[in-house]
Design an enzyme around this catalytic site. Structure first.
Site, mmCIF file in Angstrom:
data_model
loop_
_atom_site.group_PDB
_atom_site.id
_atom_site.type_symbol
_atom_site.label_atom_id
_atom_site.label_comp_id
_atom_site.label_asym_id
_atom_site.label_seq_id
_atom_site.Cartn_x
_atom_site.Cartn_y
_atom_site.Cartn_z
ATOM 1 N N GLU A 232 5.858 -19.521 48.291
ATOM 2 C CA GLU A 232 6.167 -18.217 48.183
ATOM 3 C C GLU A 232 7.000 -17.377 48.985
ATOM 4 O O GLU A 232 7.960 -16.737 48.493
ATOM 5 C CB GLU A 232 4.827 -17.305 47.987
ATOM 6 C CG GLU A 232 4.148 -17.604 46.638
ATOM 7 C CD GLU A 232 3.273 -18.867 46.933
ATOM 8 O OE1 GLU A 232 3.135 -19.635 47.894
ATOM 9 O OE2 GLU A 232 2.481 -19.192 45.608
ATOM 10 N N ASP B 179 7.009 -13.494 43.617
ATOM 11 C CA ASP B 179 7.521 -14.618 44.345
ATOM 12 C C ASP B 179 6.983 -16.201 43.756
ATOM 13 O O ASP B 179 7.052 -17.047 44.575
ATOM 14 C CB ASP B 179 7.001 -14.702 45.877
ATOM 15 C CG ASP B 179 5.450 -14.333 45.964
ATOM 16 O OD1 ASP B 179 4.754 -14.862 45.040
ATOM 17 O OD2 ASP B 179 4.893 -13.869 46.968
ATOM 18 N N HIS C 78 -10.238 -20.913 40.231
ATOM 19 C CA HIS C 78 -9.080 -21.212 39.589
ATOM 20 C C HIS C 78 -8.925 -22.496 39.148
ATOM 21 O O HIS C 78 -9.502 -23.354 39.522
ATOM 22 C CB HIS C 78 -7.964 -21.088 41.067
ATOM 23 C CG HIS C 78 -6.422 -20.982 40.565
ATOM 24 N ND1 HIS C 78 -5.751 -22.190 40.211
ATOM 25 C CD2 HIS C 78 -5.750 -19.882 40.696
ATOM 26 C CE1 HIS C 78 -4.565 -21.705 39.820
ATOM 27 N NE2 HIS C 78 -4.277 -20.468 40.159
ATOM 28 N N ARG D 166 -1.748 -22.897 47.893
ATOM 29 C CA ARG D 166 -1.621 -24.157 48.031
ATOM 30 C C ARG D 166 -1.588 -24.887 49.592
ATOM 31 O O ARG D 166 -2.018 -25.949 49.752
ATOM 32 C CB ARG D 166 -0.045 -24.571 48.069
ATOM 33 C CG ARG D 166 0.441 -24.905 46.382
ATOM 34 C CD ARG D 166 1.740 -25.129 46.142
ATOM 35 N NE ARG D 166 1.928 -26.039 44.738
ATOM 36 C CZ ARG D 166 1.672 -25.317 43.535
ATOM 37 N NH1 ARG D 166 1.484 -24.031 43.544
ATOM 38 N NH2 ARG D 166 1.826 -26.331 42.357
ATOM 39 N N HIS E 41 -6.916 -19.845 46.124
ATOM 40 C CA HIS E 41 -6.070 -20.874 45.083
ATOM 41 C C HIS E 41 -4.893 -21.218 46.007
ATOM 42 O O HIS E 41 -4.182 -22.029 45.580
ATOM 43 C CB HIS E 41 -5.645 -20.066 43.878
ATOM 44 C CG HIS E 41 -4.492 -18.796 44.190
ATOM 45 N ND1 HIS E 41 -5.029 -17.684 44.511
ATOM 46 C CD2 HIS E 41 -3.606 -18.909 43.962
ATOM 47 C CE1 HIS E 41 -3.859 -17.029 44.581
ATOM 48 N NE2 HIS E 41 -2.827 -17.193 44.339
ATOM 49 N N GLU F 289 8.446 -5.956 43.356
ATOM 50 C CA GLU F 289 7.537 -6.416 44.605
ATOM 51 C C GLU F 289 8.557 -7.051 45.716
ATOM 52 O O GLU F 289 8.195 -8.328 46.094
ATOM 53 C CB GLU F 289 6.397 -7.422 44.320
ATOM 54 C CG GLU F 289 5.380 -7.422 45.396
ATOM 55 C CD GLU F 289 4.083 -8.112 44.859
ATOM 56 O OE1 GLU F 289 4.379 -9.350 44.831
ATOM 57 O OE2 GLU F 289 3.127 -7.521 44.636
HETATM 58 C C1 UD1 Z 1 0.810 -19.962 41.013
HETATM 59 C C2 UD1 Z 1 1.898 -19.340 42.173
HETATM 60 C C3 UD1 Z 1 1.241 -18.539 43.036
HETATM 61 C C4 UD1 Z 1 0.282 -17.513 42.538
HETATM 62 C C5 UD1 Z 1 -0.644 -18.046 41.511
HETATM 63 C C6 UD1 Z 1 -1.556 -16.961 40.801
HETATM 64 C C7 UD1 Z 1 3.854 -20.882 42.524
HETATM 65 C C8 UD1 Z 1 4.441 -21.748 43.217
HETATM 66 N N1 UD1 Z 1 2.645 -20.516 42.863
HETATM 67 O O1 UD1 Z 1 0.151 -20.722 41.821
HETATM 68 O O2 UD1 Z 1 2.405 -17.873 43.835
HETATM 69 O O3 UD1 Z 1 -0.362 -16.806 43.301
HETATM 70 O O4 UD1 Z 1 -0.166 -18.784 40.546
HETATM 71 O O5 UD1 Z 1 -2.794 -17.659 40.195
HETATM 72 O O6 UD1 Z 1 4.521 -20.093 41.616
HETATM 73 N N2 UD1 Z 1 -3.632 -24.327 35.840
HETATM 74 C C9 UD1 Z 1 -4.279 -24.646 34.532
HETATM 75 N N3 UD1 Z 1 -4.094 -23.485 33.524
HETATM 76 C C10 UD1 Z 1 -3.789 -22.363 33.912
HETATM 77 C C11 UD1 Z 1 -3.206 -22.182 35.241
HETATM 78 C C12 UD1 Z 1 -3.085 -23.233 36.039
HETATM 79 O O7 UD1 Z 1 -4.621 -25.670 34.083
HETATM 80 O O8 UD1 Z 1 -3.744 -21.446 33.268
HETATM 81 C C13 UD1 Z 1 -3.676 -25.669 36.546
HETATM 82 C C14 UD1 Z 1 -2.620 -26.696 36.238
HETATM 83 O O9 UD1 Z 1 -3.131 -27.891 36.544
HETATM 84 C C15 UD1 Z 1 -1.458 -26.472 36.944
HETATM 85 C C16 UD1 Z 1 -2.038 -26.017 38.441
HETATM 86 O O10 UD1 Z 1 -3.308 -25.348 37.884
HETATM 87 O O11 UD1 Z 1 -0.528 -27.311 37.245
HETATM 88 C C17 UD1 Z 1 -1.150 -25.246 39.378
HETATM 89 O O12 UD1 Z 1 -0.458 -24.250 38.797
HETATM 90 P P1 UD1 Z 1 0.744 -23.613 39.472
HETATM 91 O O13 UD1 Z 1 1.385 -22.401 38.652
HETATM 92 O O14 UD1 Z 1 1.709 -24.604 39.782
HETATM 93 O O15 UD1 Z 1 0.087 -23.256 40.769
HETATM 94 P P2 UD1 Z 1 -0.811 -21.619 41.118
HETATM 95 O O16 UD1 Z 1 -1.509 -22.354 42.254
HETATM 96 O O17 UD1 Z 1 -1.670 -21.517 39.920
HETATM 97 N N1 UDP Z 2 -7.764 -12.108 38.682
HETATM 98 C C1 UDP Z 2 -8.309 -12.208 37.404
HETATM 99 N N2 UDP Z 2 -9.323 -13.121 36.995
HETATM 100 C C2 UDP Z 2 -9.982 -13.714 38.026
HETATM 101 C C3 UDP Z 2 -9.104 -14.010 39.499
HETATM 102 C C4 UDP Z 2 -8.225 -12.977 39.452
HETATM 103 O O1 UDP Z 2 -8.215 -11.102 36.324
HETATM 104 O O2 UDP Z 2 -10.660 -14.694 37.544
HETATM 105 C C5 UDP Z 2 -6.816 -11.081 38.734
HETATM 106 C C6 UDP Z 2 -6.794 -10.283 40.178
HETATM 107 O O3 UDP Z 2 -7.500 -8.849 39.839
HETATM 108 C C7 UDP Z 2 -5.278 -10.029 40.400
HETATM 109 C C8 UDP Z 2 -4.668 -11.333 39.986
HETATM 110 O O4 UDP Z 2 -5.678 -11.893 38.993
HETATM 111 O O5 UDP Z 2 -4.554 -9.096 39.932
HETATM 112 C C9 UDP Z 2 -4.545 -12.351 41.173
HETATM 113 O O6 UDP Z 2 -4.226 -13.330 40.699
HETATM 114 P P1 UDP Z 2 -4.006 -14.506 41.824
HETATM 115 O O7 UDP Z 2 -4.870 -14.367 42.884
HETATM 116 O O8 UDP Z 2 -4.218 -15.835 40.900
HETATM 117 O O9 UDP Z 2 -2.661 -14.493 42.208
HETATM 118 P P2 UDP Z 2 -1.859 -13.750 43.533
HETATM 119 O O10 UDP Z 2 -2.134 -12.320 43.423
HETATM 120 O O11 UDP Z 2 -2.526 -14.270 44.685
HETATM 121 O O12 UDP Z 2 -0.561 -14.195 43.341
#
Ligand code: UD1
Ligand code: UDP
Length: 381
Positions: free
Chosen positions: A132, A96, A250, A219, A217, A118
């Site tokens: 999501e 999602d 995160h 939002r 993590h 999923e």
């Molecule tokens: C996203 C997904 C969320 C998922 C999560 C998994 C959306 C709206 N949200 O949220 O559903 O649970 O990923 O972790 O799609 N950033 C980095 N490096 C990275 C990744 C992220 O610097 O490798 C930072 C950046 O500043 C980026 C911010 O995190 O702008 C947010 O990333 P984003 O993918 O928008 O949101 P997540 O909270 O990661």
């Molecule tokens: N995970 C990981 N390293 C970390 C934190 C999480 O490999 O430092 C893995 C975890 O096992 C899970 C996935 O990342 O499979 C979950 O990611 P996240 O919680 O970011 O996203 P969500 O599942 O909530 O969408």
């Protein structure tokens, strides 16, 4: 030969799609094209390295502290060009995220068939998880194949009026991924190597101690709620100095900054950067229990028989609550504190949280999914 374009963008999508990609690749009937939108950068690379994924396209859309509209617009534009170039027979997405949502919408505009892994998770609150819940509802509207992980997910789709001939219950592919990686953890040599790596990153030894594993993590808790929860976690750590609190943080600045500000100086808090999947599962395997708002972690922790406090106001994974190993805490410090001591006490007494079967499947979800795609794609395209 049918062409399947798999689009992913974040850490959990790589984890949950890799078993399906591998299963598809074992099937010579398909040409598989892998595209990362690059919604995540470092965190996605960590996963694609572990799984040795060879990505054909990287759309590189991530910007620091990205906002949802820009992210969606960039993803849509770039996926549109890719669809025009590759003309796939099927788009495969998972979950999602903005990536899954934008890719599905772009494919729909090209009348390309869409398979959603999923499918059917619902909290019935469009602001939790945000965004999501809306992303996945929109994907359901345009998907031709809905792979629901559980009976409950299928029921959710039926209630929304989707035809049962577009829905299959498969289990969650995350269980396939965990079981595959767990085999590696069973190897003492690999396990020792991971332990050393994590402890060197943490600059201290802790894995043989009692520790609570934390991730956060989402939002919808950014700002005041997150701050309140972090202050409570600080208090709990100070009250329980015999425990360590291990938290891979995160990279989102809305998480990282307040976490560093509130927890960095707490003696028994170990803040780590995001760790690779092997390391994370190792941490899960050896922890006392888990506190998290992650979706995937709620599903994985069953495999390691670790109870979890879910730091969310709503859940789309009621199966975990009903199974008795997950506890929905909301954002209230009072409730979080109460549950912390309740779970801790139960763990001390050796309570069995895991006397039912894993609601998220048996590790064969990807085989089921590929079998269905194989049969149906031949008939429908
Ligand atoms: C996203 C997904 C969320 C998922 C999560 C998994 C959306 C709206 N949200 O949220 O559903 O649970 O990923 O972790 O799609 N950033 C980095 N490096 C990275 C990744 C992220 O610097 O490798 C930072 C950046 O500043 C980026 C911010 O995190 O702008 C947010 O990333 P984003 O993918 O928008 O949101 P997540 O909270 O990661
Ligand atoms: N995970 C990981 N390293 C970390 C934190 C999480 O490999 O430092 C893995 C975890 O096992 C899970 C996935 O990342 O499979 C979950 O990611 P996240 O919680 O970011 O996203 P969500 O599942 O909530 O969408």
């Amino acid at each position: 030969m049918k062409k399947i374009l798999v689009v992913f963008g974040t850490r959990p999508e790589v984890i949950k799609l890799t078993p399906v990609i591998n299963e598809l690749k074992r099937n010579s009937k398909f040409k598989i094209v892998l595209c990362s939108t690059g919604q995540h950068k470092e965190m996605l690379k960590q996963m694609s390295n572990i799984f040795k994924l060879k990505i054909n396209y990287d759309l590189d859309i991530m910007t620091r502290n990205q906002n949802l509209n820009n992210l969606t617009a960039d993803a849509l534009k770039k996926i549109d060009l890719l669809l025009q170039k590759e003309k796939p027979d099927l788009l495969l997405v998972q979950g999602d995220t903005t990536t899954a949502f934008a890719a599905s919408l772009a494919a729909f505009y090209h009348k390309i068939k869409i398979a959603h892994i999923e499918a059917g998770l619902r909290s019935n609150n469009i602001y939790s998880p945000f965004p999501e819940e809306v992303n996945r509802k929109i994907i359901s509207l345009v998907a031709d194949f809905n792979f629901a992980p559980t009976q409950l997910a299928k029921q959710n789709l039926l209630k929304e009026g989707f035809n049962s001939n577009k829905i299959w219950i498969t289990g969650n592919t995350v269980i396939d991924a965990v079981l595959e990686i767990k085999k590696k953890l069973n190897n003492v040599f690999i396990s020792n190597k991971i332990k050393k790596k994590i402890e060197s990153e943490a600059k201290q030894k802790f894995i043989s101690d009692k520790y609570i594993l934390i991730t956060m993590h989402r939002r919808e808790k950014f700002g005041e709620d997150l701050k309140m929860i972090l202050i409570l976690l600080k208090e709990l750590a100070e009250e329980n100095s015999e425990y360590k609190f291990v938290y891979p943080v995160h990279l989102n600045p809305n998480v990282k900054n307040p976490v560093n500000e509130i927890l960095q100086k707490v003696k028994n808090f170990i803040l780590l950067p995001p760790v690779d999947y092997l390391s994370f599962l190792f941490l899960m395997q050896n922890c006392r229990f888990i506190i998290s708002d992650s979706g995937g972690v709620q599903e994985e922790c069953f495999v390691f028989k670790k109870p979890i406090m879910v730091l969310r106001k709503t859940t789309e994974r009621n199966e975990a609550i009903d199974a008795g190993y997950a506890f929905l805490a909301g954002h209230s410090p009072k409730k979080i504190r109460k549950l912390f001591y309740l779970i801790d006490e139960k763990v001390s007494k050796g309570f069995n949280f895991f006397n039912k079967k894993n609601p998220f499947g048996d590790g064969k979800a990807s085989q089921k999914i590929v079998k269905i795609i194989k049969n149906k794609l031949a008939n429908t395209v």
